[in-house]
Design a protein around this motif. Sequence first.
Motif, short mmCIF file in Angstrom:
data_model
loop_
_atom_site.label_atom_id
_atom_site.label_comp_id
_atom_site.label_asym_id
_atom_site.label_seq_id
_atom_site.Cartn_x
_atom_site.Cartn_y
_atom_site.Cartn_z
N GLY A 1 0.76 -1.14 0.00
CA GLY A 1 0.00 0.00 0.00
C GLY A 1 0.79 1.18 0.00
O GLY A 1 0.79 1.86 0.94
N LEU A 2 1.40 0.93 -1.07
CA LEU A 2 2.01 2.27 -1.09
C LEU A 2 0.97 3.33 -1.42
O LEU A 2 1.23 4.52 -1.36
N ILE A 3 -0.23 2.85 -1.76
CA ILE A 3 -1.30 3.79 -2.04
C ILE A 3 -1.77 4.43 -0.74
O ILE A 3 -2.02 3.75 0.24
N ALA A 4 -1.87 5.71 -0.73
CA ALA A 4 -2.33 6.40 0.49
C ALA A 4 -3.84 6.25 0.60
O ALA A 4 -4.57 6.42 -0.37
N VAL A 5 -4.31 5.92 1.79
CA VAL A 5 -5.74 5.78 2.03
C VAL A 5 -6.20 6.93 2.90
O VAL A 5 -5.70 7.11 4.01
N PRO A 6 -7.12 7.75 2.44
CA PRO A 6 -7.60 8.85 3.26
C PRO A 6 -8.16 8.33 4.57
O PRO A 6 -8.89 7.34 4.59
N GLN A 7 -7.81 8.98 5.66
CA GLN A 7 -8.20 8.47 6.96
C GLN A 7 -9.66 8.68 7.27
O GLN A 7 -10.17 8.12 8.23
N ASN A 8 -10.39 9.49 6.50
CA ASN A 8 -11.79 9.75 6.81
C ASN A 8 -12.75 9.07 5.83
O ASN A 8 -13.93 9.35 5.84
N GLU B 1 -4.21 -16.97 9.98
CA GLU B 1 -2.93 -16.25 10.03
C GLU B 1 -2.60 -15.67 8.67
O GLU B 1 -2.80 -16.32 7.64
N ASN B 2 -2.06 -14.45 8.71
CA ASN B 2 -1.52 -13.81 7.51
C ASN B 2 -0.71 -12.61 7.98
O ASN B 2 -1.12 -11.91 8.90
N GLY B 3 0.44 -12.39 7.38
CA GLY B 3 1.23 -11.23 7.76
C GLY B 3 2.43 -11.06 6.85
O GLY B 3 2.68 -11.88 5.95
N MET B 4 3.18 -9.99 7.09
CA MET B 4 4.35 -9.67 6.27
C MET B 4 5.59 -9.55 7.15
O MET B 4 5.57 -8.82 8.15
N PRO B 5 6.67 -10.24 6.81
CA PRO B 5 7.90 -10.16 7.61
C PRO B 5 8.90 -9.13 7.09
O PRO B 5 8.94 -8.83 5.90
N THR B 6 9.68 -8.61 8.02
CA THR B 6 10.85 -7.81 7.67
C THR B 6 12.06 -8.45 8.34
O THR B 6 11.94 -9.34 9.19
N ALA C 1 0.76 -1.35 3.45
CA ALA C 1 0.36 -1.66 2.09
C ALA C 1 0.04 -3.14 1.93
O ALA C 1 -0.95 -3.51 1.29
N ALA C 2 0.87 -3.99 2.52
CA ALA C 2 0.63 -5.42 2.42
C ALA C 2 -0.68 -5.80 3.08
O ALA C 2 -1.45 -6.63 2.57
N ARG D 1 -3.38 -3.87 3.54
CA ARG D 1 -4.50 -3.41 2.71
C ARG D 1 -4.69 -4.32 1.50
O ARG D 1 -5.82 -4.65 1.13
N ASP D 2 -3.58 -4.71 0.89
CA ASP D 2 -3.68 -5.58 -0.29
C ASP D 2 -4.33 -6.91 0.07
O ASP D 2 -5.21 -7.41 -0.64
N ASP D 3 -3.91 -7.51 1.18
CA ASP D 3 -4.48 -8.80 1.58
C ASP D 3 -5.97 -8.66 1.87
O ASP D 3 -6.77 -9.51 1.46
N VAL D 4 -6.35 -7.60 2.58
CA VAL D 4 -7.76 -7.41 2.88
C VAL D 4 -8.57 -7.17 1.61
O VAL D 4 -9.70 -7.63 1.47
N TYR D 5 -7.99 -6.43 0.66
CA TYR D 5 -8.67 -6.21 -0.62
C TYR D 5 -9.05 -7.54 -1.26
O TYR D 5 -10.19 -7.73 -1.71
N TRP D 6 -8.09 -8.49 -1.29
CA TRP D 6 -8.36 -9.76 -1.96
C TRP D 6 -9.33 -10.63 -1.17
O TRP D 6 -10.09 -11.41 -1.75
#
Length: 433
Positions: free
Chosen positions: A18-25, A312-317, A331-332, A334-339
């Motif tokens: 998500g590098l896409i910015a999501v408006p907070q409102n 379970e689902n998540g992104m590691p660093t 971003a990761a 938001r993408d997962d929730v989108y799908w």
Amino acid sequence: MLKRVAVRVAGAAVMLVGLIAVPQNIAAAEGVPAMGDDFHWGVAMSEFQSGGFFPDSNWTRYAQESADPYLNSVDFRHLYREDIQLAAEMGVNTFRLSIEWARLEPAPGRWDEKAFEYYDDVLRAIVDAGMRPMLTLDHWVYPGWVADRGGWANPDIVDQWLTNARKVVDRYAHLDPLWVTFNEGTAYVMQEVKHGGLSPVDVPVMFDRMAQAHRSIYDYIHAVQPGAMVTTNASYIPTVEPVMDAQLIDKVAGRLDFVGIDYYYGVSPANPTAVYALLDEHWKATLEPEGIYYALRYYARKFPGKPLYIVENGMPTDNGAPREDGQTRAAALRDDVYWIQRAKADGMNVIGYNYWSLTDNYEWGTYAPRFGLYTVDVLTDPTLTRRPTDGVDAYRQIISTGGVPDAYVPSRAPAGCSLVDAPSSCLDPVTVD
């Protein structure tokens, strides 16, 4: 509604991810939560991986030969009230944790009432914070005395396991928890073989005994807690899940109230990097978030109409450092929730999603992979301070609006010829219109 699935079929239709910015409102369309008011928005953790101050067990022994010392992990044992509050502040309504046999029965037939009282307090805090517990009976850990008797190679382990599990059910069924009998049965067996707790020749035996234990405790849970929701969650392995299902899921298919799915990494001809997860270098595995759609579709076709839950689902660093591919946790997520929303919009009976994990933890031998919404530097920070990642605000926003907005576009385009559910995911792909 979300953009519908565009289907391209090569040859005959295949029925077999998500590098896409999501408006907070921004709110979901017409103010109606995209996933529904009864959707489970959760976080997940394992008591051994986060708890600390752990008694003798198979994994306290395995940890002695691992890359990083276990120490006391992130000390959920003493900081659980703060961690539960962190989850509640995000709007989470479901909190997954494990009730550890090694704590409850540290010696054969000797039950530790103080350990039960500890879990009493933890679960009371979860319920008081407005969340429903999801309880895992076995998250790969068993008492040291069970290991001394041969672990899952010992014919007596099923009765021993059930004695503990029934005590847990009797004590906590009144809280109406969701239940997970065994966490990722396939991965459990693999870890036991890897660390010497099980001989390769006993692999079929362990699967059969887990299936026997699941069927028995399933019936017991339903006798004590009518209307209970019980599963054993699958560690979704792209391309080979049907083979993995045959080991456990298929053996207990008649005793699954919902299908629990753990999904992390995709694979495609241009992306073979999922193998890094097997090498404990999880952050090198390139994400393919659309794979979560294919995993859901696979089980929706396998078990028509049965509820599906991403347990379970998540992104590691790598120790909290930015990923080389530039992907952020927000971003990761938001993408997962989108799908997942796409899957639900297409008629799949998706009832819940848990992010793994609330905080960083001990990832079975190492602290390097960081999955937490809150990061914790176990090896360098004696205060074990919880520091929020960008995933915290992202998840809070997702929960408050019931999902990502209708206009959301994933930060990453779907992979060409995904092999998550081959050949179906390659021949019957999803696209973003």
